[in-house]
Every structure is written in C-alpha cells, then in structure tokens.
Design a protein around this motif. Structure first.
Motif, PDB file in Angstrom:
ATOM      1  N   GLY A 173       0.802  -1.232   0.000  1.00 52.17           N
ATOM      2  CA  GLY A 173       0.000   0.000   0.000  1.00 52.17           C
ATOM      3  C   GLY A 173       0.827   1.271   0.000  1.00 52.17           C
ATOM      4  N   LEU A 174       2.134   1.162  -0.300  1.00 55.72           N
ATOM      5  CA  LEU A 174       2.963   2.369  -0.373  1.00 55.72           C
ATOM      6  C   LEU A 174       2.641   3.151  -1.650  1.00 55.72           C
ATOM      7  N   ASP A 175       3.009   4.427  -1.637  1.00 55.16           N
ATOM      8  CA  ASP A 175       2.694   5.285  -2.783  1.00 55.16           C
ATOM      9  C   ASP A 175       3.757   5.242  -3.859  1.00 55.16           C
ATOM     10  N   GLY A 176       4.947   4.749  -3.519  1.00 59.85           N
ATOM     11  CA  GLY A 176       6.005   4.723  -4.514  1.00 59.85           C
ATOM     12  C   GLY A 176       7.325   4.316  -3.897  1.00 59.85           C
ATOM     13  N   VAL A 177       8.401   4.521  -4.653  1.00 58.95           N
ATOM     14  CA  VAL A 177       9.741   4.130  -4.194  1.00 58.95           C
ATOM     15  C   VAL A 177      10.797   5.176  -4.562  1.00 58.95           C
TER      16      VAL A 177
ATOM     17  N   ALA B  10      11.557   0.468 -15.639  1.00 54.94           N
ATOM     18  CA  ALA B  10      11.174  -0.916 -15.317  1.00 54.94           C
ATOM     19  C   ALA B  10      10.141  -0.940 -14.190  1.00 54.94           C
ATOM     20  N   ILE B  11      10.280  -0.008 -13.237  1.00 58.16           N
ATOM     21  CA  ILE B  11       9.321   0.055 -12.123  1.00 58.16           C
ATOM     22  C   ILE B  11       7.958   0.526 -12.633  1.00 58.16           C
ATOM     23  N   ARG B  12       7.980   1.472 -13.537  1.00 55.91           N
ATOM     24  CA  ARG B  12       6.720   1.964 -14.118  1.00 55.91           C
ATOM     25  C   ARG B  12       6.005   0.812 -14.839  1.00 55.91           C
TER      26      ARG B  12
ATOM     27  N   PRO C  95       1.721   3.440 -13.987  1.00 60.72           N
ATOM     28  CA  PRO C  95       2.155   4.830 -14.119  1.00 60.72           C
ATOM     29  C   PRO C  95       1.890   5.703 -12.891  1.00 60.72           C
ATOM     30  N   ASP C  96       0.968   5.273 -12.002  1.00 62.49           N
ATOM     31  CA  ASP C  96       0.647   6.116 -10.837  1.00 62.49           C
ATOM     32  C   ASP C  96       1.556   5.844  -9.645  1.00 62.49           C
ATOM     33  N   PHE C  97       2.329   4.773  -9.720  1.00 62.33           N
ATOM     34  CA  PHE C  97       3.228   4.423  -8.616  1.00 62.33           C
ATOM     35  C   PHE C  97       4.450   5.348  -8.709  1.00 62.33           C
ATOM     36  N   VAL C  98       4.617   6.170  -7.677  1.00 61.32           N
ATOM     37  CA  VAL C  98       5.586   7.276  -7.732  1.00 61.32           C
ATOM     38  C   VAL C  98       7.038   6.790  -7.692  1.00 61.32           C
ATOM     39  N   THR C  99       7.863   7.340  -8.579  1.00 58.88           N
ATOM     40  CA  THR C  99       9.311   7.072  -8.514  1.00 58.88           C
ATOM     41  C   THR C  99      10.033   8.388  -8.208  1.00 58.88           C
ATOM     42  N   VAL C 100      10.844   8.347  -7.156  1.00 56.14           N
ATOM     43  CA  VAL C 100      11.621   9.511  -6.724  1.00 56.14           C
ATOM     44  C   VAL C 100      13.086   9.158  -6.952  1.00 56.14           C
ATOM     45  N   THR C 101      13.773   9.957  -7.771  1.00 55.31           N
ATOM     46  CA  THR C 101      15.131   9.562  -8.177  1.00 55.31           C
ATOM     47  C   THR C 101      16.202  10.600  -7.827  1.00 55.31           C
ATOM     48  N   PRO C 102      17.181  10.212  -6.997  1.00 52.98           N
ATOM     49  CA  PRO C 102      18.353  11.071  -6.759  1.00 52.98           C
ATOM     50  C   PRO C 102      19.429  10.801  -7.812  1.00 52.98           C
ATOM     51  N   GLY C 103      20.613  11.359  -7.615  1.00 52.75           N
ATOM     52  CA  GLY C 103      21.711  11.140  -8.574  1.00 52.75           C
ATOM     53  C   GLY C 103      21.548  12.002  -9.815  1.00 52.75           C
TER      54      GLY C 103
ATOM     55  N   LYS D  45      13.120  12.684 -16.771  1.00 49.19           N
ATOM     56  CA  LYS D  45      11.754  12.873 -17.282  1.00 49.19           C
ATOM     57  C   LYS D  45      11.461  11.830 -18.362  1.00 49.19           C
ATOM     58  N   GLU D  46      12.418  11.663 -19.254  1.00 50.07           N
ATOM     59  CA  GLU D  46      12.260  10.701 -20.355  1.00 50.07           C
ATOM     60  C   GLU D  46      12.031   9.281 -19.828  1.00 50.07           C
ATOM     61  N   GLN D  47      12.689   8.948 -18.713  1.00 50.13           N
ATOM     62  CA  GLN D  47      12.554   7.613 -18.126  1.00 50.13           C
ATOM     63  C   GLN D  47      11.272   7.478 -17.295  1.00 50.13           C
ATOM     64  N   GLY D  48      10.527   8.565 -17.156  1.00 49.36           N
ATOM     65  CA  GLY D  48       9.237   8.512 -16.450  1.00 49.36           C
ATOM     66  C   GLY D  48       9.338   8.723 -14.957  1.00 49.36           C
ATOM     67  N   ALA D  49      10.477   9.253 -14.453  1.00 50.43           N
ATOM     68  CA  ALA D  49      10.582   9.546 -13.011  1.00 50.43           C
ATOM     69  C   ALA D  49       9.577  10.651 -12.671  1.00 50.43           C
ATOM     70  N   HIS D  50       8.844  10.457 -11.572  1.00 53.48           N
ATOM     71  CA  HIS D  50       7.847  11.465 -11.189  1.00 53.48           C
ATOM     72  C   HIS D  50       8.491  12.677 -10.521  1.00 53.48           C
ATOM     73  N   MET D  51       9.482  12.396  -9.656  1.00 48.07           N
ATOM     74  CA  MET D  51      10.133  13.477  -8.917  1.00 48.07           C
ATOM     75  C   MET D  51      11.635  13.207  -8.883  1.00 48.07           C
TER      76      MET D  51
END
Ligand code: C5P
Length: 231
Positions: A151-155, A164-166, A171-179, A200-206
């Motif tokens: 039930g988490l909102d994303g990773v 791959a996660i998307r 598409p609604d499962f949030v991906t937060v990406t550092p680096g 953005k191209e890889q579909g990272a949400h934040m």
C-alpha cells in the motif's frame, strides 16, 4: 506541486534558513538524517513555517510494531512525504502505512515511499555481501512490487530503474530519483548520474537534487531551470 525536491544537506538550521530565504514561492525540500540529528525534529517546524513542502528522509527499518509507532509520531509533524527501507518486508511496510494513517494531522496522510536498493550498493556487494542473487534491477523491481502490495505510494530508485518500475507497478506508482546532475556539473561522489531531461524521459515522477542547486552560483535560477526541464 514541484517535481524537484531540493536536498537540504546542510549541517545547521541557520544555514537552511539562509538558503531558503531566496525562494519566495514554496519549494519541496528533503530533510535527512544529518540535519535531523544535528537540530532535532524542530527543523521540520522551522521549514514548515517558511511555507515549504517536506520530504522527511529518515529511512525507517525495524520490526513492524516499532515502525508503526515511529510513523504515527512522524505523521503528527505534518510533513508531506516519509520513507522506509523496502528490505524491512511487506508486514513492516504495511505497519508503517497504518501508523501514518493513525497519526495523520487533519486527515492529511503523508506520501509513503520505500527505498529499494541503495544506489551505493554494487552488483558485487548485492550478490557477495548481502547474499541476494541475480541482477540489481531484478531485486529493485521485486522490492517495488512488494511496496505496492503493502500500500505504499512509490519508491526511491535510480533514474535507470524508473522505467522498469513503471512497467511493473503502473504509471501512478511514484518514482523519486536522486543522482541528478546538469550536463555542466561536477559529478562529485555519485556514480551513476543522469540529467533532469533523462529522468523525465525515463518517467521519473520526482527528482532529488542537492549540490547542483545548493552549490550553484544562483540556486534559485538553477532550481527554476531544472524544474522547467521536468515539466
Ligand atoms: O548532492 P546530490 O544531488 O548528490 O544529493 C543527493 C541527495 O539524495 C543526498 O541527500 C543523498 O543522500 C540522497 N540520496 C542519494 N542516493 C540514494 C538515496 C538518497 O543520493 N540512493
């Protein structure tokens, strides 16, 4: 809401307040262990009073009952996002969510995201130190699916794993990406970096951006440039 989360990797509240003074509009910031352990949780109140959104990056990982109690108290702070390690397992992640719902201020449940495999863990360390066989990407996707089931909102993940996660979690499962680095930046200690445009191209949400903004000659301008690339 902003798609760029500024990592406030400063060592004191005074430095944070000085840095944030230049932003007249609310921004999304990340408060991590260094700042929290130096200043205590009062730093959250200080930043909230300035009107900014907060990702409290404390990466909880313990038995389910302990994490539930911890999250119940973090939810009372009124932050926007918190996280746990996916390696704590599905029962722990479910307990974290329950704690957040119980403690939520005015019914506002913070987003809960899971840290998959830290980007500092190499393929070799995953297999030989941690004893987890197969490719890093396979474990990252498995952890993301577990997080979704709990039930988490994303990773939190690397940009290179966002696609791959998307595909696995929707598409609604949030991906937060550092680096993240601008093409002109110093890479510093990060190993696998990517530009905001590629994120953005890889579909990272934040995206989480630290030194590219905090170390820039004009942080506000750099922030706006990066945020523009994500929209
Ligand atoms: O300065 P820089 O942009 O490299 O900062 C990235 C931020 O994201 C830091 O606060 C760092 O701790 C955090 N982070 C990371 N890699 C992870 C998880 C978090 O760089 N896998």
């Amino acid at each position: 809401m902003s798609k760029t989360i500024i990592a406030l990797d400063f060592s004191s509240a005074d430095q944070v307040v000085e840095f944030l003074k230049q932003f007249d509009e609310p921004v999304y910031v990340k408060i991590g262990m260094e700042l929290t352990y130096a200043e205590g949780l009062s730093i959250v109140e200080t930043v909230k009073k300035m009107g900014h959104h907060i990702f409290l990056d404390l990466k909880l990982c313990d038995i389910p009952n302990t994490v539930k109690g911890g999250m119940r108290n973090l939810a009372k702070l009124g932050v926007d996002m918190v996280n746990v390690h996916c390696s704590g397992g599905i029962a722990m992640m479910k307990a974290a969510k329950e704690g957040l719902i119980e403690g939520a201020k005015d019914g506002q449940v913070p987003l809960l995201i899971g840290v998959t495999i830290l980007t500092s863990i190499s393929q070799e360390a995953l297999n030989n130190e941690l004893g987890i066989q197969g490719e890093v990407l396979d474990t990252v996707v498995r952890y993301a699916k577990n997080a979704k089931e709990a039930g988490l909102d994303g990773v939190v993940c690397s940009v290179h794993e966002a696609k791959a996660i998307r595909e696995a979690c929707g598409p609604d499962f949030v991906t937060v990406t550092p680096g993240i680095r601008l093409a002109s930046d110093n890479v510093n200690d990060q190993k696998r970096v990517a530009t905001p445009a590629y994120a953005k191209e890889q579909g990272a949400h934040m995206i989480v951006v630290g030194r590219s903004i905090t170390g820039s000659a004009n942080p506000k301008e750099t922030y706006e440039l990066i945020e523009g690339m994500m929209n």
